[in-house]
Design an enzyme around this catalytic site. Structure first.
Site, PDB file in Angstrom:
ATOM      1  N   HIS A 190      29.701  32.188  42.455  1.00  0.00           N
ATOM      2  CA  HIS A 190      29.185  33.040  41.379  1.00  0.00           C
ATOM      3  C   HIS A 190      27.904  33.747  41.815  1.00  0.00           C
ATOM      4  CE1 HIS A 190      31.399  30.065  38.701  1.00  0.00           C
ATOM      5  NE2 HIS A 190      31.896  31.229  38.321  1.00  0.00           N
ATOM      6  N   GLU A 219      37.546  37.124  44.931  1.00  0.00           N
ATOM      7  CA  GLU A 219      38.922  37.200  45.415  1.00  0.00           C
ATOM      8  C   GLU A 219      39.621  35.843  45.426  1.00  0.00           C
ATOM      9  OE1 GLU A 219      38.641  39.209  49.193  1.00  0.00           O
ATOM     10  OE2 GLU A 219      38.755  41.187  48.229  1.00  0.00           O
TER      11      GLU A 219
END
Length: 253
Positions: free
Chosen positions: A35, A146
């Protein structure tokens, strides 16, 4: 960092950032290095950096998974402050779903495959909550990892289909040194589980057949959900100690 908890609060604040480029990172909390890589990119490429922390119940088809999701709001706030985020949007269910989830965004093709086939309704919840967040925050750029490549693909499709004025910015998977894709759910693994988990990426990256990969994963202690190739990418989901882990690699790996 200013914490915003309602749509009205954000609308009042939005006037102060009019004309500035806004970047946005939506999260469910339980923040980690993956994150933070999104936050760093968002901070560098925009005038205003916004993050959200909202544990979205509509994307969980397993109530136990929702109840045990490893998130701590106070820890997340500290990490976001350290990352230089300007605004944190932290709504409740009533704020996000005034309709009690009667209205939703549904994709009828790719969302039914891979994780979608194994987690009914999951991507309906993802697409709906992200659409709502985009409509509230109105960012120019939004950042997604991703690791959830199917999710990333579906969000790009949603933006195209509904003519949304936002750029979806893909960000590479962040891995531990041993290759394990960093995930909030890794915190639910035991010490032994954390030693075994990197084999998911290791086996997925091998030059052998899908059947052989599934066999190797089973022998390593995983319960295989699926290993599937689609559009030049190999996707996998497997359970370890009851924790569902996902990963993907390019078939050129």
């Amino acid at each position: 960092m200013k914490i915003i908890k309602s749509v009205e609060e954000w609308k009042n604040e939005a006037g102060n950032i009019s004309g500035k480029k806004v970047g946005f990172v939506p999260t469910m909390g339980g923040l980690h290095a993956g994150h933070l890589s999104l936050m760093k990119k968002c901070r560098a490429e925009n005038d205003i950096a916004v993050a959200s922390v909202y544990l979205n119940p509509t994307q969980f088809n397993d109530k136990k998974d929702l109840e045990t999701y490893p998130a701590n709001f106070d820890d997340d706030v500290k990490l976001l402050e350290g990352a230089g985020i300007d605004y944190l949007f932290a709504p409740t269910y009533d704020v996000m779903y005034p309709d009690n989830y009667k209205y939703k965004v549904i994709e009828t093709d790719f969302s039914k495959e891979l994780c979608g086939a194994k987690r009914p309704g999951h991507f309906d919840g993802v697409l709906t909550v992200v659409m709502k967040l985009f409509n509230i925050i109105r960012p120019q750029n939004a950042y997604f990892g991703e690791k959830d490549f199917q999710q990333l693909t579906l969000l790009k499709g949603m933006v195209r289909a509904f003519f949304l004025d936002v750029n979806i910015i893909p960000c590479p998977i962040v891995r531990e040194e041993n290759g394990l894709a960093i995930s909030s759910r890794n915190r639910k693994l035991s010490e032994q589980g954390l030693k075994t988990a990197p084999k998911l990426h290791e086996i997925l990256s091998m030059k052998n057949t899908i059947g052989e990969k599934e066999k190797l994963l089973s022998e390593a202690g995983f319960t295989v959900d699926y290993v599937t190739e689609k559009d030049g990418r190999l996707y996998a989901a497997a359970f370890l100690e009851g924790v569902r882990l996902i990963d993907n690699v390019s078939v050129s790996v």
